[in-house]
Design an enzyme around this catalytic site. Structure first.
Site, PDB file in Angstrom:
ATOM      1  N   TYR A  97       0.976  -0.859   0.011  1.00  0.00           N
ATOM      2  CA  TYR A  97      -0.630  -0.158  -0.439  1.00  0.00           C
ATOM      3  C   TYR A  97       1.001   1.441   0.300  1.00  0.00           C
ATOM      4  O   TYR A  97       1.574   0.693   0.613  1.00  0.00           O
ATOM      5  CB  TYR A  97      -0.387   0.212   1.637  1.00  0.00           C
ATOM      6  N   TYR A 136      -0.314 -10.741  -0.234  1.00  0.00           N
ATOM      7  CA  TYR A 136       0.840 -10.428   0.205  1.00  0.00           C
ATOM      8  C   TYR A 136       0.740 -10.817   2.024  1.00  0.00           C
ATOM      9  O   TYR A 136      -0.468 -11.357   2.304  1.00  0.00           O
ATOM     10  CB  TYR A 136       1.422  -8.293   0.670  1.00  0.00           C
ATOM     11  N   ARG A 146      -3.214 -12.214   3.340  1.00  0.00           N
ATOM     12  CA  ARG A 146      -4.627 -11.562   2.665  1.00  0.00           C
ATOM     13  C   ARG A 146      -4.035 -11.638   1.272  1.00  0.00           C
ATOM     14  O   ARG A 146      -3.320 -10.997   0.651  1.00  0.00           O
ATOM     15  CB  ARG A 146      -4.239  -9.845   2.613  1.00  0.00           C
ATOM     16  N   HIS A 149      -7.446  -8.181  -2.771  1.00  0.00           N
ATOM     17  CA  HIS A 149      -8.665  -7.417  -2.534  1.00  0.00           C
ATOM     18  C   HIS A 149      -8.667  -5.991  -2.463  1.00  0.00           C
ATOM     19  O   HIS A 149      -7.606  -5.028  -3.035  1.00  0.00           O
ATOM     20  CB  HIS A 149      -9.176  -7.813  -1.027  1.00  0.00           C
ATOM     21  N   HIS A 151     -10.428  -2.677  -0.822  1.00  0.00           N
ATOM     22  CA  HIS A 151     -11.262  -2.166  -0.325  1.00  0.00           C
ATOM     23  C   HIS A 151     -12.418  -0.599  -0.533  1.00  0.00           C
ATOM     24  O   HIS A 151     -12.544  -0.350  -1.633  1.00  0.00           O
ATOM     25  CB  HIS A 151     -10.383  -1.248   1.078  1.00  0.00           C
TER      26      HIS A 151
END
Lengths: 221, 212
Positions: A97, A136, A146, A149, A151
């Site tokens: 991120y 990741y 995870r 995906h 959000h």
């Protein structure tokens, strides 16, 4: 309705630390209003397509596979959620991120931010372009991953929803704590449905329709 | 309230965790000071200015990092904005009632004391002054609770406050500090997510007619 106990995701320490142990309290019928904000529809943005594949005009395209994501936001009766604020954010193609709190070693793509806002149209529809996010390892100490995906946060009317769209075929889907908690509903409700896009600016499209409860809105019909 | 066919409802999208990386810049247009709609405006909402501040703890009494908090409240007239009162002259035009922030366990909201809510919709009870707080965080999807205020006479008959068992009711009541902040009364409302001293949270899933 009363006495709902929140469940703790397997192998999720934060969930263990932060999930209330007592049952949620039932709200008396005479006082259901006021538990979710009611916000006016936003003015139409008029800025065109939200394109997260470029951070600015003339800059190189972000690394990874460009995708289109689109869908429609409605309540349980199919009525559109018009001109609501949709916030989307995701990791880059490497699983990192562009957030100050993400201190992992995954590569940072200088041409990808992966965070944007858009407004649903008069039919509750939305569309944006982004990069297929990478998966990741969220907890290297316990080997918890995870899966890919994106959000979503939906704010408008009396709805308040934060959710995630997942991708079919990710090897880490089946061990994801949130996916395990969702059970059988996950595949039908939370996975983007693949479609071929009309132009060649993106590799593939994913349809993700969202149904919001509208919270106390049902009392104002 | 109209009865509806609840059998054909579409299944709701599942709530999911906000995770640890809610983008900070998404909050640029939000405020934690509801006593001004915009810093460039001279208008001020009616009512007694207050500060509501507190901490958010995890089960180990450590501050919870990366938490998104949303506040929603009535104006000084006790009017909470909703689709039923659009355009009502009783709404304070200088007050919108919605604040949000992303914090590392400590928050501070400047606002006005909400009024007592009069019933506006059939079947509704009168309410003591309260501020609704929604919490998003890594580890869970969404929690909601309501903060009441020490010394309000209507607390004793508020249906939400009274829905909490007596031994834990005080955890829903913000306490007034002896000190003031720039002449403004300060109330403290700490939130304990889990474990000893856990804050009562509410189940605000919609009630379907056939379950009501």
């Amino acid at each position: 309705m009363s006495g709902k106990i929140l469940r703790i995701g397997p192998t999720d320490n934060t969930s263990d630390e932060r999930t209330p142990r007592s049952p949620l309290l039932a709200i008396p019928k005479t006082a259901r209003r006021g538990f979710a904000p009611w916000l006016n529809p936003r003015p139409a943005s008029g800025t065109g397509l939200l394109d997260l594949t470029h951070i600015a005009p003339g800059k190189p395209r972000a690394q990874g596979s460009a995708i289109e994501v689109s869908g429609r936001i409605s309540d349980g009766y199919g009525r559109p959620l018009r001109r609501a604020v949709i916030e989307v954010w995701s990791a880059n193609t490497h699983g990192r991120y562009a957030h100050k709190d993400d201190q992992t070693d995954y590569e940072l793509d200088p041409d990808f931010i992966g965070m944007g806002k858009l407004i649903s149209d008069d039919d509750g529809g939305y569309v944006f372009h982004t990069i297929l996010p990478g998966h990741y390892i969220a907890r290297p100490d316990i080997g918890r991953w995870r899966p890919r995906h994106i959000h979503f946060s939906i704010l408008g009317g009396a709805s308040r929803l934060i959710t995630q769209m997942y991708f079919k075929g990710d090897p880490h889907n089946d061990t994801d704590p949130m996916r395990i908690l969702m059970g059988d509903k996950w595949e039908a409700l939370q996975v983007g449905k693949e479609y071929a896009t009309a132009d060649n600016t993106t590799d593939v499209g994913y349809r993700f329709d969202i149904t919001v409860a509208g919270k106390d809105a049902v009392f104002f019909e | 309230m109209k009865s509806r066919d609840t059998k054909n409802r579409k299944p709701l999208t599942c709530e999911d965790t906000v995770g640890p990386y809610y983008p900070v810049q998404f909050l640029d247009d939000d405020r934690m000071d509801l006593t001004v709609l915009h810093p460039g405006l001279a208008h001020r909402p009616k009512g007694q200015q207050i500060v509501l501040k507190g901490r958010v703890f995890d089960i180990n009494r450590k501050l919870a990092t990366g938490v998104v908090l949303e506040f929603w409240q009535a104006d000084a007239n006790g009017m909470m904005r909703g689709p039923h009162n659009i355009g009502s002259p009783a709404l304070d035009p200088a007050f919108d009632g919605f604040a949000r922030c992303r914090v590392d366990g400590k928050y501070c909201l400047k606002t006005i004391m909400p009024g007592e809510l009069a019933p506006e919709v059939a079947g509704e009870a009168a309410r003591a002054p309260f501020i609704n707080i929604t919490i998003f965080s890594d580890g869970f999807s969404r929690l909601v609770t309501q903060a009441f205020f020490e010394g309000q006479s209507r607390n004793a008959i508020d249906p939400v406050l009274q829905a909490a068992p007596e031994p834990v009711q005080s955890r829903l009541v913000a306490t007034r500090l002896n000190e003031e902040l720039d002449g403004v009364p300060v109330y403290v409302f700490d939130i304990v997510l889990a474990g000893d001293g856990e804050t009562p949270f509410f189940n605000d899933e919609p009630i379907l007619e056939d379950q009501a």
